[in-house]
Structures are given as structure tokens and as C-alpha cells.
Design a protein around this motif. Sequence first.
Motif, PDB file in Angstrom:
ATOM      1  N   GLY A 181     -80.285   2.905  22.130  1.00 13.62           N
ATOM      2  CA  GLY A 181     -80.141   2.051  23.317  1.00 13.62           C
ATOM      3  C   GLY A 181     -81.416   1.935  24.138  1.00 13.62           C
ATOM      4  N   GLY A 182     -82.546   2.194  23.479  1.00 12.78           N
ATOM      5  CA  GLY A 182     -83.827   2.200  24.193  1.00 12.78           C
ATOM      6  C   GLY A 182     -84.174   0.873  24.816  1.00 12.78           C
ATOM      7  N   ILE A 183     -83.838  -0.218  24.138  1.00 11.52           N
ATOM      8  CA  ILE A 183     -84.266  -1.511  24.681  1.00 11.52           C
ATOM      9  C   ILE A 183     -83.574  -1.791  26.006  1.00 11.52           C
ATOM     10  CG2 ILE A 183     -82.611  -2.862  23.296  1.00 11.52           C
ATOM     11  CD1 ILE A 183     -86.175  -3.891  24.277  1.00 11.52           C
ATOM     12  N   LEU A 232     -91.980  -2.880  19.684  1.00 12.05           N
ATOM     13  CA  LEU A 232     -90.693  -3.133  19.026  1.00 12.05           C
ATOM     14  C   LEU A 232     -90.655  -4.555  18.460  1.00 12.05           C
ATOM     15  CD1 LEU A 232     -88.288  -1.475  21.619  1.00 12.05           C
ATOM     16  CD2 LEU A 232     -89.038  -0.537  19.447  1.00 12.05           C
ATOM     17  N   CYS A 233     -91.329  -5.490  19.183  1.00  6.56           N
ATOM     18  CA  CYS A 233     -91.328  -6.895  18.760  1.00  6.56           C
ATOM     19  C   CYS A 233     -92.003  -7.070  17.407  1.00  6.56           C
ATOM     20  CB  CYS A 233     -92.049  -7.770  19.786  1.00  6.56           C
ATOM     21  SG  CYS A 233     -91.068  -8.048  21.248  1.00  6.56           S
ATOM     22  N   LYS A 237     -83.290  -9.969  15.928  1.00 12.53           N
ATOM     23  CA  LYS A 237     -82.066 -10.481  16.554  1.00 12.53           C
ATOM     24  C   LYS A 237     -81.582  -9.549  17.645  1.00 12.53           C
ATOM     25  CE  LYS A 237     -80.041 -13.258  12.930  1.00 12.53           C
ATOM     26  NZ  LYS A 237     -79.716 -12.870  11.572  1.00 12.53           N
ATOM     27  N   ARG A 238     -81.626  -8.279  17.329  1.00  9.41           N
ATOM     28  CA  ARG A 238     -81.117  -7.282  18.273  1.00  9.41           C
ATOM     29  C   ARG A 238     -81.927  -7.263  19.557  1.00  9.41           C
ATOM     30  NH1 ARG A 238     -79.482  -1.216  16.697  1.00  9.41           N
ATOM     31  NH2 ARG A 238     -78.737  -0.857  18.815  1.00  9.41           N
ATOM     32  N   GLU A 298     -80.194  -8.006  23.016  1.00 11.38           N
ATOM     33  CA  GLU A 298     -80.082  -6.950  24.039  1.00 11.38           C
ATOM     34  C   GLU A 298     -81.063  -7.127  25.188  1.00 11.38           C
ATOM     35  OE1 GLU A 298     -79.880  -3.087  22.192  1.00 11.38           O
ATOM     36  OE2 GLU A 298     -78.452  -3.824  20.703  1.00 11.38           O
ATOM     37  N   GLY A 299     -81.634  -8.331  25.267  1.00  9.49           N
ATOM     38  CA  GLY A 299     -82.403  -8.672  26.474  1.00  9.49           C
ATOM     39  C   GLY A 299     -83.867  -8.267  26.446  1.00  9.49           C
ATOM     40  N   GLY A 300     -84.397  -7.903  25.277  1.00 11.87           N
ATOM     41  CA  GLY A 300     -85.799  -7.468  25.199  1.00 11.87           C
ATOM     42  C   GLY A 300     -86.773  -8.567  25.576  1.00 11.87           C
ATOM     43  N   ILE A 301     -86.544  -9.779  25.082  1.00 12.68           N
ATOM     44  CA  ILE A 301     -87.477 -10.887  25.360  1.00 12.68           C
ATOM     45  C   ILE A 301     -87.411 -11.227  26.850  1.00 12.68           C
ATOM     46  CG2 ILE A 301     -88.088 -13.262  24.769  1.00 12.68           C
ATOM     47  CD1 ILE A 301     -88.250 -11.316  22.445  1.00 12.68           C
ATOM     48  N   LYS A 302     -86.185 -11.260  27.362  1.00 10.52           N
ATOM     49  CA  LYS A 302     -86.022 -11.591  28.787  1.00 10.52           C
ATOM     50  C   LYS A 302     -86.708 -10.542  29.639  1.00 10.52           C
ATOM     51  CE  LYS A 302     -82.417 -14.891  28.741  1.00 10.52           C
ATOM     52  NZ  LYS A 302     -81.356 -14.842  27.758  1.00 10.52           N
ATOM     53  N   ALA A 303     -86.598  -9.276  29.221  1.00 15.66           N
ATOM     54  CA  ALA A 303     -87.261  -8.208  29.978  1.00 15.66           C
ATOM     55  C   ALA A 303     -88.765  -8.423  29.969  1.00 15.66           C
ATOM     56  CB  ALA A 303     -86.923  -6.851  29.377  1.00 15.66           C
ATOM     57  N   LEU A 304     -89.309  -8.771  28.805  1.00 15.58           N
ATOM     58  CA  LEU A 304     -90.760  -9.038  28.719  1.00 15.58           C
ATOM     59  C   LEU A 304     -91.144 -10.151  29.691  1.00 15.58           C
ATOM     60  CD1 LEU A 304     -91.980  -9.154  25.010  1.00 15.58           C
ATOM     61  CD2 LEU A 304     -92.753  -7.628  26.797  1.00 15.58           C
TER      62      LEU A 304
END
Length: 916
Positions: free
Chosen positions: A741-743, A769-770, A777-778, A782-788
Motif C-alpha cells: 500500500g506504499g503508493i 515506481l513509474c 495500471k495500479r 491508486e492515485g499515483g499519477i494524480k499525486a505526482l
Amino acid sequence: MASGSHRNGGVKVASKLDRLPPSSAGYATPKPSAKSRPSAAAAAASRRGVSMAPSASRVGGDPGVPGRVRVAVRLRPQNAEEMIADADFADCVELQPELKRLKLRKNNWDSETYEFDEVLTESASQKRVYEVVAKPVVESVLEGYNGTVMAYGQTGTGKTFTLGRLGEEDTAARGIMVRAIEDILADTSPEIDSVSVSYLQLYMESIQDLLAPANDNINIVEDPKTGDVSLPGATSVEVRNQKSFMELLRVGEAHRFAANTKLNTESSRSHAILIVHVKRSVKGRLDADQNFHGEHSMSSNLVSSFRPPIVRKSKLVVVDLAGSERIDKSGSEGHTLEEAKSINLSLSALGKCINALAENSPHVPVHDSKLTRLLRDSFGGSARTSLVITIGPSPRHRGETASTIMFGQRAMKVENMVKLKEEFDYKSLCRRLDIELDKLIAENERQRKDFEDEIEIIKMESESRIAEAERSYIDSLENERLKYQEDYLGSIKKLEEKWKCDVEKARIEHQNLCLEKAHSIEAPSICTSDDVSEVRQLHQNDKLLRQSIEDEVNKLKSEVSHWKHLEEVGNAEILKLRKMLESEASQKQKLEEDIAMLKSQLLQLSFQADETKRSLDRGVPSNLSTGFDSLVSQARHSQLRDSAYGPKASIAKLFEQVGLHKILSLLESEDLDVRVHAVKVVANLAAEEANQEKIVEAGGLTSLLMLLRSSEDETIRRVAAGAIANLAMNETNQELIMAQGGIGLLSVTSADAEDPQTLRMVAGAIANLCGNDKLQKRLSREGGIKALLGMVRCGHPDVLAQVARGIANFAKCESRASSQGNKAGVSLLIEDGALPWIVKNANHEASPIRRHIELALCHLAQHEINGKDMISEGALWELVRISRDCSREDIRLLAHRTLISSPIFQSELRRLCIEF
Ligand code: ADP
Ligand code: MG
């Protein structure tokens, strides 16, 4: 080689500097002065017999001006191979020529800064390189001093380019050797002066004559009195003009090639040495001196005509050193172990001499190798010495580049700015550790005292409470007993008195009755019945009294049982208090253990600090910065060093001494300070690839994620994110991070944090991670791109660079997946709304940001399905711009190819009547 006459780093600098004349602080040429007395440094050096050329050999007996090795660093431009192979990676160095600084990148987040005398960028011209590196040395040779110019660096970084290029086809390309001879010839006159040249190769401790290859294994001869070094067996050819010199160099190069072919070696393993002997007549100058004194008398003219002719001899040594890369001792390059040792011998001996000189060591091992023996009279000291270290930009050779830089730093003997601070910091670190240790000891003592006092108070309180309870219990028991006894005795007494009284009364009445009986016989029946009722009455009373006494006894009994119960309660209380005491005592013991552990860590730190101090005292430069973590980073740094140059105060030692599990357990310490230190240590460990697996195995990743989740402290979150970012460089770890659940945690941290450094770490971690094909997809889900994208709010260029890197990584993976048929549909980056930011920043002024975004755009544009969005968001214009203006040829070509091969872009460009 000289000693004692250089500047040293750190605290010693001031005293050394005091002795230096102003000219020696820069590249200025020392001016010989016939009147100057030998300096203290020169005297000390000559006592040791390892020093500069002796004064006796010089006309005018000038002892020379102390100087130090001047060090320039030159960066080779990227070559064609690197342009392709390193396209996606940042260069491992960044130059700041105006500040004379070089930044060596440690990883994506950290870099180390070094200061040099000159910093020459990839675009520095050969002329400029000659002027800053060699010209002052040449001028000093013309003044009568020995001088040396050396190039040190990994094979292929431009040593020969810098020193040996002939520049026949392009004069601007001429290297230092050719330019030096040009200057020497221009300043000497063939009638009275002489310039002669020897050209040699040193390979496996054997000196070969490159001008007469039959001359093999030439001997070095040292004059025991003057210390002058000569090579009587070497050919020395007098040079009268530039042409004849160029011819000599060509002949030498041809012989070198032939010799190396014969010996089956490569030239990168041998040292090429050019020696230019300059012999100058100084008659004119002496005449001028005499005129200056205004004495035209007969006698002085006579004296001068009887004086022998005076010449000044000096030599310039130009050394193109063997490649500094470590050669594989296993023999994989076809060398035996013995060969491998002697190939490196001269280079490592040079390093050792430089270390010894830098340390002011009484023993400089000049006799350890041919190279150091050969340079003995022309390195440092009165000889003017310049070292150019050459490096390449590729991050793949970071290790070699770092060791070259460290060699240069040692040769400078003056610490760069960072070092200077670190040296100072080293002392203050020692002091700080001492102070901290004292503080902890005092605190520990205070805590122990407080604790003992507290225990004492609790003990006293409980004792007094028990005593009080016991006392009151005994008192009341006694009171009751007394009261009961008193009452009982009182009642008995009363009864006795009553009984006596009754007996008396009965006796008197009986007497009276008898008397009355004697007087009258009618009355007795009445008397007797009265008596009986009275006795009955008495008996009744007696019964009642007994009853009341029995009641009283019962009451007392119940009171006794009540007090017994009270006593039991008291005992239970005492037991409880005892238990409390025991738990307090065990807490105290735990506290003491914690303190002992802290103390042992501090002791260990001071032990390492002592080690470092000892290394420093031996002249091994280190990169101490401040604090606990920097000590670790220093240990880590020392791993980078060439093993010949420093003790390996490695991180492995820290592992051994403290133990990874112990360090990880400190992450959960209750003490914030300890947690902060521990997370810093873990982050430093995680920066080393070799430690990453161990950290993850020992549960470090989970602990770091937990810290990110639970810690309120900004520093902890920042450092933990940095550590996670470092661990996230490896594919297996990337998957583990996602699985735990790191992302989500990184996203939450990115949303909460304000500090740009925290955001940089978080963005760096997500960017890593990218770059994993399996997580695309994950990450998006799980919002990684939005967080960036959320982090761009901070605006800090370092954060933006990481965001851009993440986007470029993501786009690259997607592009790969699309072309392998593993992905259909519009890019997740576009779906997550990244395109407007990409377009807005595609021409960002900071080149790392711009480059990543340009690459991301090229990757996105590879797939027709993204075309519509890209056109509507204006990305097409950026692609057109990139294909025309991008300074990176590979990206420019990629953009161009992409535009040409995309039907949708082509039709849009045609629609807008744009020629492409
Ligand atoms: P070394 O002697 O250190 O092994 P070289 O001098 O042979 O390295 O250089 C390796 C290659 O790099 C050569 O092709 C050389 O022309 C090129 N090169 C080196 N330095 C530069 C520079 N500053 N500018 C352009 N090309 C360079
Ligand atoms: Mg070379």
C-alpha cells in the motif's frame, strides 16, 4: 618530489598559508630572487631529502618558492555511444565553472560538491586548457624551475587529447605538449640557449626510450648530493624549431604503438613521459643587475670577465598517465597477477606519495616506483606542478569518475569548500558528540536520581500508610478491648456490690425477721412472700444484666471480625503497592537499558570519529558533513575510494557493530531524537544498492512505510520517503512497495507535505515506481499519477524535475507496452489529466525538467490513439518545436521521426498548411 612546501587542508591551512607568498596562492609563476633565504618549508623538505630540486644546482642558489599542486578538472563531451546509451539518464557530474566547482551526483537526490583550481567544461578550448593548466608551469620552467604537467583519469576521458594532440589538421586542436614547446622555443634563443627533448614510455616498471626503441629498461640516476634525477641512457634530441619537435613526437608515437604491439599491451596501461630540458644563459640578466648597481668601475668589469659563463638549467616533464581504472586482478584482461600489480604500481605509488605529501608525512615513499623516482625533482615544491584530471559525463562510470575526483582533491591538498567545512565540522562533531554524551550521562544521572527519589517517596508513603493503618487498627482494637474489659469489670463489680448489698440486706432482714418472730408469731408469712418476690426481682435483674453483657460481647466480637476484615484489605493494599513498586523497578531497568544502548551508540560514534580523525591525520580526506548521518555517509563514501587511499570505515562496520535489526528496532523508539537518527541511518544504508536487499529482508521497508503512515514529524517523513525512494530503485522492491500500500501512503504524504525536500523525495519514489512496466495500471488506479501532478503546486524545480522524470518513465513504459500489444486505449497519463501540465512545461527553462517532458511527449506521440488529445491540448506544437529546436540531437530526431510517421499529426499539419 617535494614535501613540506605545500598547502594542506583543514585547520592546518592557516599556519601553512602564513608561510606562502601571495603568488603561490594562484597559478602565478614564482619569481626567483637571488637574495631570498631558504624558506622553512624548503629547509624542512631538504632535511627529509625528498624535496624539490636543490638550491646548489641553481644559478644564484635560489631555493625556490613553495607552491602546491594545482589541479584542474576537465570534462569530456558526451560521445556518440553515450548519447544513445545515457539518453534517459542525467550526467553524473554538473560543472559550475564560474564557481570553480564540480557537483558529483550520488543518486537522483543527492550530490557532493568539490572545488578545484580550474573547472573546464566540455566546451573548453584546447587553448584555454593550455593557458590555465600548463602555461604557468612553462613560464616557471623558463624562469629556471623544474615543472610538471600531468593528466590523470580513466581511459577514454581525454588525457592524450589534452596533452598529446598534434593538431596537424586543425591548429586549434593542438595539445599541451605542442603548445608548451612553442612557448619555450619562442622565449629562448638558439644561439645561447638549448632545448632538448626525451620521450619515454613507462610500462610494468620498465622505462623504454620512444625515440630509440632499442633502449630498453633505462636506469634512473639520482645525484645523492643535489637530488637531481637524470636518465643518462635516454636519447635527448636538441630541438630548434616546432617542426623538428612535431617530427619527434610522431616518431615517438609510432614507436610507442610498435612497442605496445610487441609487448601485447594497450597504450592505456603505460605512462608516456615527455621531458624537455631547457638550458639558458643568464649572462644578460647579471649584466643588467650590475648596471643597476651603477658600478662601472674597472674592478667590477674585471671580475665579471673572469666569471665562468652562467647557465640556468630546468626541465619540463609532461606525463600522460596510464588509465586510472582499476585493472582486474583476476587476469581477465590476459594479465598475470604479477603483471597486474606492476602495471598499477607506479600509479598507486604516485597516489601514496601525494597522500604522504598532503599529510606532511616525514616519509614520502618516492622510491616505491619508477614514476615517483623520475618525478622526484620535478613534482611540487620549488617545481611548479599542474595536474589535469579528466573525466567523462557518463553515469555508468560514476565510480571511476568519483575516484578520479578524489585523486584530484588529494593532490590539491587544500580542501575544497565542502571539505574545509567538513574538517571543521569533524572537530565540532567530536566536540558535539562529547557534549551530547556528557548531556546524556548527566540526564541519565538526573533521571536516575529523580526516579530513585520517586521510588523512595512512594515507598515511604506506602510504608507510612501501612503503619498508619496498622496503628489505627491496633489502637481501635485496644480501645475496644479496654472498653469491653472496663465495662465487663464495671458490670462484675456492680453485680458483686449488688450481691453483697443484697446478702447484707437479706441477713439484716433475716435477723429482723427472727426478732419479729420472737416478738410476734402472726407476721412471718407476709415477710417471706416479700422476700421471695424481691429475690425473684434480683434474679431477673441478674439475668438481664447477663443478657446485656452477652450482647456487648457479641458486639465486640463482630467489631473484631470487622477489624480483621480491615486488616485483610490493608494487606491487599500492601500487596498492590508492592506490585506497583516492582513494575516501577522494571521500568527503571528498561530505561537504564535504553540509556546504556544510547551510550554504546555514542561510544561507537566517537570510535568512528576517532577512526576518521586518524585517517584525516594520515591525510586521507574524507567527506564528513555534520552529525550522525553524515558519519554514516562518510563511511559509505569511503567505499567509493580507491582502496589504496583510505581505510574502509565502511557501512559494513556499522552493520557489524550495531546490527541492522537493532537499527531498525530504533525506528520504533519512543524517543523522537532516536527515531530521527535511526531513520537517517536507514536512509543512508538504503542509498547503497548492496544494503537494499538486507534492509528489505529485515523488514526495513515495512518499518519505513509504517513511519510514513504514523509519524507526525516532518524530518522523519522526509527521510523515510527518501529511503523508500532509494529502495524503489529496484524492481522487486517496487512491487513490494505497491503490495504494502506504499503508493497510497506516498500520495497521502504528498498531499500533506509542504516542505519541498519532502515532496522531492516522495516524487522521486513515485517516479521510480513509474518506471516499472508491471505497475502502470495500479499506479494510476491508486492515485499515483494524480499525486505526482498534485506536487507541482510546490513549484520547486527539484520537485518538478522528479515529477517530470516520473511522467517520462510512465510514458516510456506505456509506450513499450503499447508497441508490444499489451496496452490499448488512451494513455493513463492523459486520462489522469497530465497533458495540460506536460504541455505547459515542455519548454521549461530548467534542462532536466525540459528533457524529461520532451521525452514523455515523444513517447506519448508514438501512439496514434493519443493523437486527438495531444492535438486538442496543444502538444503537437511542442512536438514540432522539439523536432526543430531541441538541443539534444537524439530527442530532436525522435520527435521528428514520430511526427513524420504519425498519420493523424501529418493530416493536422497539412490541414493547417504547415510544411513538415
Ligand atoms: P585517454 O587518453 O584518456 O584514454 P583520449 O584522449 O584518447 O583519452 O580520448 C578518448 C576519445 O575522446 C578520443 O576520441 C578523443 O578525441 C575524445 N576526446 C577526449 N577529450 C575530448 C574533448 N575535450 N573534446 C572532444 N573530444 C574529446
Ligand atoms: Mg591516452
